[in-house]
Structure formats: structure tokens, C-alpha cells
Write a protein that holds these residues in place. Structure first.
Motif, PDB file in Angstrom:
ATOM      1  N   LYS A  95      -9.935  -2.129  11.898  1.00 44.74           N
ATOM      2  CA  LYS A  95      -8.616  -2.498  10.913  1.00 44.74           C
ATOM      3  C   LYS A  95      -8.318  -3.763  11.780  1.00 44.74           C
ATOM      4  O   LYS A  95      -7.932  -4.751  11.189  1.00 44.74           O
ATOM      5  N   GLU A 125      -5.268   8.414  18.605  1.00 44.47           N
ATOM      6  CA  GLU A 125      -6.127   9.082  17.815  1.00 44.47           C
ATOM      7  C   GLU A 125      -6.432  10.342  18.067  1.00 44.47           C
ATOM      8  O   GLU A 125      -6.476  11.089  17.019  1.00 44.47           O
ATOM      9  N   TYR A 158      -8.142  -3.994   4.722  1.00 44.51           N
ATOM     10  CA  TYR A 158      -8.939  -3.209   5.435  1.00 44.51           C
ATOM     11  C   TYR A 158      -8.944  -1.862   4.768  1.00 44.51           C
ATOM     12  O   TYR A 158      -7.670  -1.492   3.843  1.00 44.51           O
ATOM     13  N   SER A 159      -9.903  -0.468   4.730  1.00 47.40           N
ATOM     14  CA  SER A 159      -9.404   0.572   4.469  1.00 47.40           C
ATOM     15  C   SER A 159      -8.577   1.346   5.427  1.00 47.40           C
ATOM     16  O   SER A 159      -8.920   1.425   6.604  1.00 47.40           O
ATOM     17  N   LEU A 160      -7.852   2.504   4.942  1.00 46.68           N
ATOM     18  CA  LEU A 160      -7.187   3.267   5.937  1.00 46.68           C
ATOM     19  C   LEU A 160      -8.200   4.258   6.526  1.00 46.68           C
ATOM     20  O   LEU A 160      -7.953   4.857   7.634  1.00 46.68           O
ATOM     21  N   ASP A 161      -9.244   4.227   5.967  1.00 47.91           N
ATOM     22  CA  ASP A 161     -10.413   4.996   6.655  1.00 47.91           C
ATOM     23  C   ASP A 161     -11.328   4.388   7.801  1.00 47.91           C
ATOM     24  O   ASP A 161     -11.937   5.080   8.605  1.00 47.91           O
ATOM     25  N   ASP A 162     -10.986   3.192   7.832  1.00 43.69           N
ATOM     26  CA  ASP A 162     -11.835   2.330   8.619  1.00 43.69           C
ATOM     27  C   ASP A 162     -11.445   2.788  10.212  1.00 43.69           C
ATOM     28  O   ASP A 162      -9.930   3.186  10.470  1.00 43.69           O
ATOM     29  N   PRO A 163     -11.822   2.808  11.400  1.00 44.58           N
ATOM     30  CA  PRO A 163     -11.701   2.959  12.548  1.00 44.58           C
ATOM     31  C   PRO A 163     -10.459   2.053  13.040  1.00 44.58           C
ATOM     32  O   PRO A 163     -10.687   0.837  12.387  1.00 44.58           O
ATOM     33  N   ARG A 193       0.877  -1.329  -0.007  1.00 44.02           N
ATOM     34  CA  ARG A 193       0.014   0.049  -0.067  1.00 44.02           C
ATOM     35  C   ARG A 193       0.825   1.236  -0.018  1.00 44.02           C
ATOM     36  O   ARG A 193       0.502   2.175  -0.993  1.00 44.02           O
ATOM     37  N   LYS A 239      -5.514   7.106  11.039  1.00 44.38           N
ATOM     38  CA  LYS A 239      -5.700   6.836   9.689  1.00 44.38           C
ATOM     39  C   LYS A 239      -4.407   5.777   9.148  1.00 44.38           C
ATOM     40  O   LYS A 239      -4.440   5.452   8.015  1.00 44.38           O
TER      41      LYS A 239
END
Length: 556
Positions: free
Chosen positions: A447, A475, A438-443, A316, A481
Motif C-alpha cells: 500500500k 500486523e 490500493y486495495s485494503l487486502d494489499d500488504p 472509501r 487491513k
């Protein structure tokens, strides 16, 4: 039979200029370290060629304590690809002196699938680890100096300082120490400790950086701790990044060596996979892909650790993707996961192979979740029987997986040509690019849960109160992120090293969090993870020696 070091010492090595020429590198682009080693300039990276190259990732099932031969397989596969006419390079990590002198020995391959000169590669090599250690410890010294300062103090609360010194050695006595016991002029006493160099964030940063400017920026982003007022302090607040980067001006350049069959090998960086991303540098991988049509690389431990982090963090970050994955399996490991004791692994037992194959199936499912085709490599040992090998072949075929036996350790490229042919056909027919878990935007918690459920096979993820508190803090600092790099035992798919095979209905317990803000990932820690290993009862170092002519023995 000759030992690994005896095989290496009898090898016919080409001058490094000849190895470079195979990749189209001019002699004047080399920074030579004698006849058989050189550093390569970053200008050799060509992003267009990177996109056209065929990257192959070598990973493994959950290993036995001795490992299953990923590096040996990677080297043997590269030799096999070269033997069938492919322009190939193998890109590997540098060995750490901790395991070299500890229980596992060196990490330059084995038998007739080695990179050479193996003594140099396994010991000081070109000084990259020493430079990383110095950059790490410079930051530690600057932190302590600022705490001691009366005129330039940032007001750092010593109790919050997360940064530790490092050393490339297994030394359990340095895990937890109290420093600065020299009186009033000797600094402020602090509870601290040492990490092994491979576990330093500087190592992780080096292996994820794109160039020297990126390296310097990332080092400035290292989170150190807080002031007494609760303000976050970073390495850039100490103006540390410039001097640290200066120490790494040569270490950032990949190292060129060769296999026993004179195939080009790039070796660079060496983060562990149970506590970091577990793979060589982005720079070395992209350079290999710029110079060769086929590039073989590996990621540490099993696919639940090395491969997961290779995809979700390295690929990624670098914008690259393997065209195929080679999953290394051994008969001995499957018997171990099938319930056999370590002392019984040389005894034939096809039934235990069949039982232990559940572990292999889970890793195949994990690779499939990334959307990349897999080839199972049976890394054959002398004690393996034909019946046991046939059982494993049938299991793979029933699962729909391509499979080949590798005997690179004993026969070099002659023993890997079938594997190379199957891998080449798989790669050339693959158009896929990986899918992240997972997406980097996921909490952050989501993830972690996606990795634990999809890759490990866990049922629930449980965070301790300490972990919840730390996560809220990280966070708040804007780290939510980032990708996650779960620190977990390599001995099991779970966080309990005693649960072998394919455990089911287990929970993953996140004890605490760390952050590698310079490298760019959060570190949820599952179980108790050691960043400074200890030596075993009988260290490998006790079997090593050197004679009056400088010939080393006992290194393997």
C-alpha cells in the motif's frame, strides 16, 4: 484595500434561519448559537440524496509556506455556482488556533471569498475543538489513574503508553515533557508530551464517524499501549468510550454559517493533512450532499497529501466520490518551484512559471490516477502579469486540462463565475467514481509503495529497522487491513522539503509507524513530523488586538 477582518465586519449577514431555509431546513431543527451560527442534527442526512448530489473536491499543487488559497477558492467557487443558479453548499474544516496565532493566520477564506462571522469561526466557534481536547485528555487521565491504581490496575507498562495529551495551540515546549513529578501521591513519572488538537486521534475519529454510536465504538478501539506481559490495551479496557462520547455529543453535529454572499457553509472538524486525513467530517460532507445539489469541499495542502487521503481514506470509508476535482495553482507557487526565492515571487518571470509547471503536471497525473476529471484553477494575485497567466493557461491546455482564472479574493462571485460555469459543466458530464490507489487486502508495505510511486513519484520505499519491527507488531494486532495515512512534509512531493518542483529518482524513508486504530488507519511516518508545532519568530498573535467595544483587529 480593506483587510480580511474589515471586509468581514462590514458584511451584511443574514440571520441563520434564512441561511437554513435555503437548504430546506426548518427553524426548529436548528440549535442556534446567536444570530449567525447554528448546529445541525444528524437526522438531516439522507443517503439517497447523498448519491444524487454533485461533490466537488478542491485541492492544490505543492504549496508555498503561505498556502495557495484552497479555502478562498472553495468559498469563491460556491459563491460562483450560486450566482449561476445552482443550489450549493460549501463544506470546510474548522480552523486550528495554532496556525491562527502562528504563521498562516486564519482559515476562513480571504478578501471577498470568506465565511462569516470570521472572528468566531477562527477563534472558539461553537466549542468543538475544546470538546475534542477534553475527550482526549480524559483518556490520558484515565490511563495515568489506572497505572497509579493498586486495586484496579490493568498492569499497563508506562514505557509503552502511546497516548498524549493535546492542546489547540502552537507550543514547542510541550512536545516532550516528564509528567507526574508530584511525589508518591502525584502519579507515576512518565516521559510524554502534548499534540496539537488537530493532530489528536479524537479529531480523526470525529471526522470519520457516521454517527454517535460509531464514534463511541471507534473511541473504544483506540490502542493505548501494552501490559508488562505484552498484552495490547485499548480505551475500551478502561471503559473510557462512554464518557468520551458524552463530551462530544454536541461536537459531532456540523456547524452552519454563511459566506459573504450568504451561501450556506457547513464547517466541521479540522485534522491536519500532513499527519492525518486533512478534510472535514464525513457527517458534514454527507449532510451537505443531502441538502444541496452541488457541494464544494477541500482537502489540506497539495494533492499528494489531502486529495490522496480524501480518496483512499475518506471516500472509501464514507462510500462517496467527487464528480470533479479543482486543482488550485498560483503563479507565485510555480515560480517558487521553478527556482525563485520567496523574496522574488512578486517579480515577473514567465520562464520560471514554465519550469515550475512540472509540479502542476505531476498533480494532474495523480488526479487522473483516481479516474476523476480535473479543472485547473489559476488563483490570481495582484502581482501576476497577463503574460505569466497566459503561459500557465497554455501549459494546462497542452496537457488537455480545462482551466479558468479565479479572482474570488478581489471580486467575489464576479471573479469566479467562469470557473463555476466550467466546473458545473464538468460535473454534470461526469459519470465517474474514483479508483483507489490500493486495495485494503494489499500488504501494508505494498500500500505504501503504491502511494509513494503513483502519487509522489518515488523510486523506492525504505523502511528503517524500527519501522519494520513496529509494522510486524501492528500486523500481529490485526491492523494490516487498514488504509495507510502517510505522514509527510507538505513542502515537497518527496520526504525532503528542500526538493521542490517535480523531484525524480528519490526514495521515501519510513522512519517509524504509528496507529490510529480508533480512526481506522496506520500511519507510516516519512521524515521528522511535528505533532506539536512551534510559533514563528513573529507570531500572528502579536498583530491582533481588541478594542473596548469588542471589535477585533489584525485577524486574517
Amino acid at each position: 484595500m480593506l483587510s480580511d477582518i474589515e471586509i468581514a465586519q462590514h458584511a451584511s449577514l443574514c440571520h441563520i434561519k434564512e441561511i437554513a431555509a435555503k437548504l430546506g431546513i426548518d427553524e426548529d431543527q436548528l440549535e442556534q448559537y446567536g444570530k449567525h451560527k447554528a448546529k445541525l442534527p444528524l437526522s438531516l442526512i439522507d443517503d439517497k440524496k447523498v448519491g444524487q448530489s454533485n461533490l466537488i473536491l478542491v485541492t492544490a499543487i505543492t504549496p508555498t509556506p503561505a498556502g495557495e488559497g484552497k479555502t478562498t477558492t472553495s468559498i469563491g467557487l460556491a459563491d460562483g455556482l450560486a450566482s449561476i443558479g445552482k443550489k450549493v453548499a460549501v463544506v470546510l474544516r474548522e480552523p486550528s488556533l495554532g496556525p491562527v496565532f502562528g504563521i498562516k493566520g486564519g482559515a476562513a477564506g480571504g478578501g471577498y471569498s470568506q465565511v462569516v462571522p470570521m472572528e468566531d469561526i477562527n477563534l472558539h466557534f461553537t466549542g468543538d475543538f475544546a470538546a475534542i481536547e477534553k475527550a482526549n485528555n480524559l483518556l490520558a487521565a484515565l490511563i495515568d489513574n489506572n497505572i497509579q491504581s493498586k486495586s484496579r490496575s490493568l498492569g499497563i507498562d508506562p514505557r509503552t503508553v502511546l497516548w498524549k495529551r493535546c492542546m489547540d495551540m502552537n507550543d514547542r515546549s510541550l512536545r516532550k515533557i516528564v509528567s507526574a513529578l508530584g511525589g508518591k501521591s502525584g502519579g507515576i513519572p512518565m516521559e510524554t508530551g502534548f499534540n496539537i488538537t488537530a493532530a489528536s486521534e479524537i479529531m480523526a475519529i470525529l471526522c470519520l464517524s457516521n454517527d454517535l454510536s460509531d464514534l463511541k465504538k471507534r473511541m473504544g478501539n483506540i490502542y493505548i499501549g501494552d501490559t508488562f506481559q505484552g498484552k495490547a490495551i485499548y480505551a475500551r479496557d478502561l471503559n473510557a468510550q462512554g464518557a468520551m462520547a458524552a463530551l462530544l455529543k454536541d461536537a459531532i453535529k456540523p456547524n452552519l454559517v454563511q459566506t459573504l454572499e450568504n451561501v450556506p457553509a457547513l464547517i466541521h472538524g479540522g485534522p491536519f493533512a500532513n499527519i492525518a486525513q486533512g478534510t472535514n467530517s464525513v457527517i458534514a460532507t454527507k449532510m451537505g450532499m443531502s441538502l444541496a445539489d452541488f457541494v464544494v469541499t477541500e482537502a489540506g495542502f497539495g494533492a499528494d497529501l489531502g486529495a490522496e487521503k480524501f480518496f483512499n481514506i475518506k471516500c472509501r470509508n464514507a462510500g462517496i466520490s467527487p464528480r470533479a476535482v479543482v486543482l488550485v495553482a498560483t503563479i507565485r507557487a510555480l515560480k517558487y518551484h521553478g527556482g525563485k526565492a520567496l523574496s522574488e515571487l512578486k517579480q515577473p518571470d514567465p520562464k520560471a512559471v514554465e519550469t515550475g509547471a512540472e509540479n502542476l503536471r505531476k498533480h494532474l497525473e495523480t488526479i487522473a490516477s483516481f479516474g476523476v476529471p480535473a479543472v485547473v484553477c489559476i488563483n490570481r494575485f495582484d502581482a501576476d502579469t497577463d503574460e505569466e497567466v497566459r503561459v500557465l493557461e497554455r501549459i494546462c491546455e497542452a496537457h488537455g486540462a480545462k482551466v479558468a482564472v479565479s479572482e474570488g479574493f478581489a471580486r467575489g462571485s464576479e471573479g469566479t463565475r467562469t470557473l463555476a460555469t466550467i466546473v458545473a459543466k464538468t460535473v454534470e458530464g461526469s459519470k465517474s467514481t474514483f479508483r483507489p490507489t490500493y486495495s485494503l487486502d494489499d500488504p501494508v508495505r505494498e500500500k505504501i509503495e503504491k502511494i509513494c510511486k503513483t502519487v509522489y513519484g518515488a523510486k523506492y520505499v525504505i523502511l528503517s529497522n524500527k519501522a519494520k519491527s513496529q509494522l510486524r507488531r501492528f500486523e500481529d494486532l490485526g491492523f494490516g487491513k487498514m488504509p495507510v495515512c502517510i505522514a509527510k512534509t507538505q513542502k515537497s512531493l518527496s520526504d525532503d522539503e528542500k526538493l521542490l518542483g517535480r523531484p525524480k529518482d528519490f526514495d521515501i524513508h519510513i522512519r517509524e509507524f504509528e496507529v490510529a486504530s480508533g480512526a481506522g488507519f496506520l500511519i507510516p511516518i516519512a521524515g521528522t513530523m511535528l505533532r506539536m508545532p512551534g510559533l514563528p519568530a513573529l507570531p500572528a498573535a502579536e498583530g491582533m488586538d481588541i478594542d473596548a467595544e469588542g471589535n477585533i483587529s489584525g485577524l486574517s
